[in-house]
Design a protein around this motif. Structure first.
Motif, PDB file in Angstrom:
ATOM      1  N   GLY A 139     -13.865 -29.144  59.670  1.00 49.66           N
ATOM      2  CA  GLY A 139     -14.942 -28.225  59.324  1.00 49.66           C
ATOM      3  C   GLY A 139     -16.276 -28.898  59.067  1.00 49.66           C
ATOM      4  O   GLY A 139     -17.227 -28.234  58.662  1.00 49.66           O
ATOM      5  N   SER A 192     -16.753 -32.223  57.355  1.00 52.38           N
ATOM      6  CA  SER A 192     -16.885 -33.294  56.352  1.00 52.38           C
ATOM      7  C   SER A 192     -17.351 -34.594  57.012  1.00 52.38           C
ATOM      8  O   SER A 192     -18.125 -35.350  56.423  1.00 52.38           O
ATOM      9  CB  SER A 192     -15.577 -33.520  55.586  1.00 52.38           C
ATOM     10  N   GLY A 222      -4.979 -34.991  57.655  1.00 51.94           N
ATOM     11  CA  GLY A 222      -3.704 -34.752  58.338  1.00 51.94           C
ATOM     12  C   GLY A 222      -3.753 -33.545  59.253  1.00 51.94           C
ATOM     13  O   GLY A 222      -3.110 -33.541  60.308  1.00 51.94           O
ATOM     14  N   SER A 223      -4.517 -32.538  58.881  1.00 49.82           N
ATOM     15  CA  SER A 223      -4.561 -31.331  59.724  1.00 49.82           C
ATOM     16  C   SER A 223      -5.194 -31.623  61.072  1.00 49.82           C
ATOM     17  O   SER A 223      -4.732 -31.120  62.105  1.00 49.82           O
ATOM     18  CB  SER A 223      -5.341 -30.220  59.008  1.00 49.82           C
ATOM     19  N   ASP A 253      -2.631 -33.840  62.969  1.00 46.09           N
ATOM     20  CA  ASP A 253      -1.495 -33.016  63.433  1.00 46.09           C
ATOM     21  C   ASP A 253      -1.931 -32.086  64.558  1.00 46.09           C
ATOM     22  O   ASP A 253      -1.247 -31.952  65.577  1.00 46.09           O
ATOM     23  CB  ASP A 253      -0.970 -32.135  62.290  1.00 46.09           C
ATOM     24  N   HIS A 263       6.693 -37.450  49.788  1.00 53.20           N
ATOM     25  CA  HIS A 263       7.274 -38.049  51.007  1.00 53.20           C
ATOM     26  C   HIS A 263       8.257 -39.155  50.651  1.00 53.20           C
ATOM     27  O   HIS A 263       9.331 -39.256  51.231  1.00 53.20           O
ATOM     28  CB  HIS A 263       6.179 -38.610  51.921  1.00 53.20           C
TER      29      HIS A 263
HETATM   30  O1  NZQ Z   1     -12.156 -30.031  57.788  1.00 50.98           O
HETATM   31  P1  NZQ Z   1     -12.996 -31.002  57.066  1.00 50.98           P
HETATM   32  O2  NZQ Z   1     -14.417 -30.574  56.947  1.00 50.98           O
HETATM   33  O3  NZQ Z   1     -12.869 -32.401  57.585  1.00 50.98           O
HETATM   34  O4  NZQ Z   1     -12.509 -30.992  55.518  1.00 50.98           O
HETATM   35  C1  NZQ Z   1     -11.194 -31.387  55.126  1.00 50.98           C
HETATM   36  C2  NZQ Z   1     -10.335 -30.205  54.683  1.00 50.98           C
HETATM   37  O5  NZQ Z   1     -11.119 -29.144  54.227  1.00 50.98           O
HETATM   38  C3  NZQ Z   1     -11.324 -32.192  53.868  1.00 50.98           C
HETATM   39  N1  NZQ Z   1     -11.541 -33.620  54.100  1.00 50.98           N
HETATM   40  C4  NZQ Z   1     -10.815 -34.491  54.839  1.00 50.98           C
HETATM   41  N2  NZQ Z   1     -11.316 -35.724  54.729  1.00 50.98           N
HETATM   42  C5  NZQ Z   1     -12.413 -35.647  53.935  1.00 50.98           C
HETATM   43  C6  NZQ Z   1     -12.570 -34.296  53.529  1.00 50.98           C
HETATM   44  N3  NZQ Z   1     -13.574 -33.896  52.713  1.00 50.98           N
HETATM   45  C7  NZQ Z   1     -14.435 -34.830  52.282  1.00 50.98           C
HETATM   46  N4  NZQ Z   1     -14.329 -36.143  52.606  1.00 50.98           N
HETATM   47  C8  NZQ Z   1     -13.335 -36.591  53.417  1.00 50.98           C
HETATM   48  N5  NZQ Z   1     -13.210 -37.893  53.683  1.00 50.98           N
HETATM   49  O6  NZQ Z   1     -10.079 -32.033  53.205  1.00 50.98           O
HETATM   50  C9  NZQ Z   1      -9.566 -30.728  53.494  1.00 50.98           C
HETATM   51  C10 NZQ Z   1      -8.082 -30.811  53.720  1.00 50.98           C
HETATM   52  O7  NZQ Z   1      -7.793 -31.558  54.866  1.00 50.98           O
HETATM   53  P2  NZQ Z   1      -6.329 -31.561  55.534  1.00 50.98           P
HETATM   54  O8  NZQ Z   1      -6.398 -32.397  56.762  1.00 50.98           O
HETATM   55  O9  NZQ Z   1      -5.817 -30.167  55.674  1.00 50.98           O
HETATM   56  O10 NZQ Z   1      -5.445 -32.263  54.414  1.00 50.98           O
HETATM   57  P3  NZQ Z   1      -4.160 -33.164  54.530  1.00 50.98           P
HETATM   58  O11 NZQ Z   1      -4.482 -34.515  55.041  1.00 50.98           O
HETATM   59  O12 NZQ Z   1      -3.517 -33.053  53.225  1.00 50.98           O
HETATM   60  O13 NZQ Z   1      -3.264 -32.468  55.651  1.00 50.98           O
HETATM   61  C11 NZQ Z   1      -2.434 -31.378  55.365  1.00 50.98           C
HETATM   62  C12 NZQ Z   1      -1.666 -30.944  56.608  1.00 50.98           C
HETATM   63  O14 NZQ Z   1      -0.760 -31.975  57.045  1.00 50.98           O
HETATM   64  C13 NZQ Z   1       0.571 -31.440  57.140  1.00 50.98           C
HETATM   65  C14 NZQ Z   1       0.546 -30.364  56.087  1.00 50.98           C
HETATM   66  O15 NZQ Z   1       1.614 -29.450  56.243  1.00 50.98           O
HETATM   67  C15 NZQ Z   1      -0.796 -29.729  56.306  1.00 50.98           C
HETATM   68  O16 NZQ Z   1      -0.766 -28.841  57.403  1.00 50.98           O
HETATM   69  N6  NZQ Z   1       1.560 -32.508  56.996  1.00 50.98           N
HETATM   70  C16 NZQ Z   1       1.760 -33.362  58.026  1.00 50.98           C
HETATM   71  C17 NZQ Z   1       2.730 -34.346  58.001  1.00 50.98           C
HETATM   72  C18 NZQ Z   1       2.956 -35.264  59.133  1.00 50.98           C
HETATM   73  N7  NZQ Z   1       2.296 -35.079  60.266  1.00 50.98           N
HETATM   74  O17 NZQ Z   1       3.751 -36.185  59.050  1.00 50.98           O
HETATM   75  C19 NZQ Z   1       3.613 -34.522  56.863  1.00 50.98           C
HETATM   76  C20 NZQ Z   1       3.158 -33.801  55.648  1.00 50.98           C
HETATM   77  O18 NZQ Z   1       4.297 -33.540  54.869  1.00 50.98           O
HETATM   78  C21 NZQ Z   1       2.459 -32.515  55.883  1.00 50.98           C
HETATM   79  O19 NZQ Z   1       3.394 -31.473  56.082  1.00 50.98           O
END
Ligand code: NZQ
Ligand code: ZN
Length: 383
Positions: free
Chosen positions: A38, A40, A95-96, A99, A194
């Protein structure tokens, strides 16, 4: 210890300034699609560093991958790839984004009718576009594993394939300084759980995996609260970042039983109520520990002793104390530890149980003996 074959092919570039290293990692003849979330990365200087690193490459971009990446959004990236001929993906974000990009990589090369079946029917991924990533949020371990979780409406499903494992991952802890306290806490808690899902099963006499897992847990308990108290401390961020990667890069999970019950129940909480991934885990894990204490007794006692130094009292008392200490750590990280904490109650449990049934989560746990009724009991214990 069970037999295993282990290889982690992701090349890691760790430390300040390492985004520049991607220039040498991506062949010059590739047409790269840079994917991100989004925005960041536009406000913390990461986008600029990517632009500089790719100045001699041919690249385009796809923005807007949301937290808990949505299938429909990802399919728009697939359309763009097909229309414009991209042949390499670079995920930049949490991670989003990583992924989501893994799914894009698989869907863009998918030969079947409906790419959703990679998730819904677990169709094997025969081929995928090559991808690398720049991680900005330490949490998921997605940067050096082969898993991805994608959502479509209320369905949140995972797939695994070595074809989508990132070829390289940049881990620059300075990129994490712009994270909100909530995202920092989420990351620490996700990484903690994890480790627990690969550790808290039954003893397998796997001393490397056990002691490595315990080291990672101790790091997170030690450094997690510091990241909230002294958010500018780069050493703390560096240790958390490397710990989160090690927590789910496959190493501590080889040759040992695993139990992903907390994650599977947690995904239903996110799918139905939009609760942040890590916050679902801090609600569910203590309840799993309580409800499965007999199956997990040996490891619970080991965890009590080696992580919290609990050696006094009966086995039950030591296990109770370890669960209390786990909850205490989650509270220090300011995440919820019960369904009540997120305004859910008894009436929501039916919804969650139906979702688990719909997704075939009928035999969870390291023994495959956690039935749907047991999941209901876990949710009740989480109230
Ligand atoms: O979208 P942006 O603007 O980048 O903002 C993100 C988002 O709103 C923000 N963010 C990320 N880096 C930033 C930052 N804001 C400021 N400074 C930074 N440096 O953080 C928010 C959340 O990001 P997201 O990627 O959703 O968080 P996370 O890394 O926790 O990922 C969660 C996702 O990963 C899955 C989860 O289910 C969920 O969908 N998982 C993936 C796994 C895997 N592939 O092995 C295992 C995990 O168990 C998990 O299930
Ligand atoms: Zn997780």
């Amino acid at each position: 210890m069970n037999k295993f074959t282990y290889q982690n092919p992701t090349r890691i570039h760790f430390g300040e300034g390492q985004i520049a290293a991607i220039a040498a990692d991506i062949p010059k003849d590739k047409k790269i699609l840079v994917t991100y979330g989004g925005g960041s990365i536009k406000s913390n200087g990461v986008y600029e560093q990517v632009t500089q690193a790719l100045e001699d490459h041919n690249w385009g971009e796809f923005a807007g991958i949301e937290p808990n990446p949505q299938y429909d959004t990802l399919m728009k990236a697939v359309e763009k790839i097909k229309a414009e001929g991209f042949d390499y993906l670079l995920a930049v974000g949490g991670g989003s984004v990583v992924d989501g990009t893994k799914f894009i990589a698989a869907a863009a090369a998918y030969q079947g009718e409906d790419p959703w079946n990679i998730l819904a029917q677990q169709h094997p991924v025969e081929s995928a576009l090559p991808l690398g990533c720049i991680l900005t949020l330490p949490a998921t371990g997605s940067e050096s594993n082969s898993g991805a979780v994608v959502s479509r409406g209320k369905d949140k499903l995972a797939f695994l394939s070595p074809k989508v494992q990132p070829l390289f991952a940049v881990l620059d802890p300075t990129t994490t300084l712009s994270l909100s306290p909530r995202q920092v806490a989420n990351g620490v808690v996700d990484a903690f759980v994890h480790v627990m899902e690969q550790y808290l099963t039954f003893p397998a006499n796997a001393k490397v995996q056990d002691r490595f897992a315990e080291g990672l847990l101790l790091n997170l308990i030690e450094e997690g609260p510091k990241a909230l108290a002294t958010p500018d401390d780069l050493d703390v961020r560096a240790n958390i970042m490397w710990t989160a990667t090690q927590a789910l890069n496959g190493l501590i999970g080889v040759g040992v039983p695993q139990d992903w019950t907390t994650h599977m129940i947690g995904h239903e909480l996110t799918g139905n109520y939009g609760i942040d991934h890590a916050r679902t885990l801090s609600i569910v894990l203590p309840a799993v520990m309580k409800e499965r204490r007999e199956d997990k007794e040996g490891k619970l006692l080991q965890y009590a002793e080696r992580i919290f130094g609990i050696t006094e009292g009966t086995a039950d008392e030591r296990i109770d104390a370890a669960i209390e200490q786990t909850i205490h750590f989650f509270k220090q990280m300011e995440v919820p530890t019960s369904l009540t904490d997120v305004d859910l109650g008894t009436s929501d449990i039916d919804t969650l149980v139906s979702s688990l049934e719909k997704h075939g989560m009928l035999a969870l746990g390291e023994h495959g003996n956690i039935t749907i009724d047991d999941s209901r009991a876990i949710l009740q214990a989480a109230l």
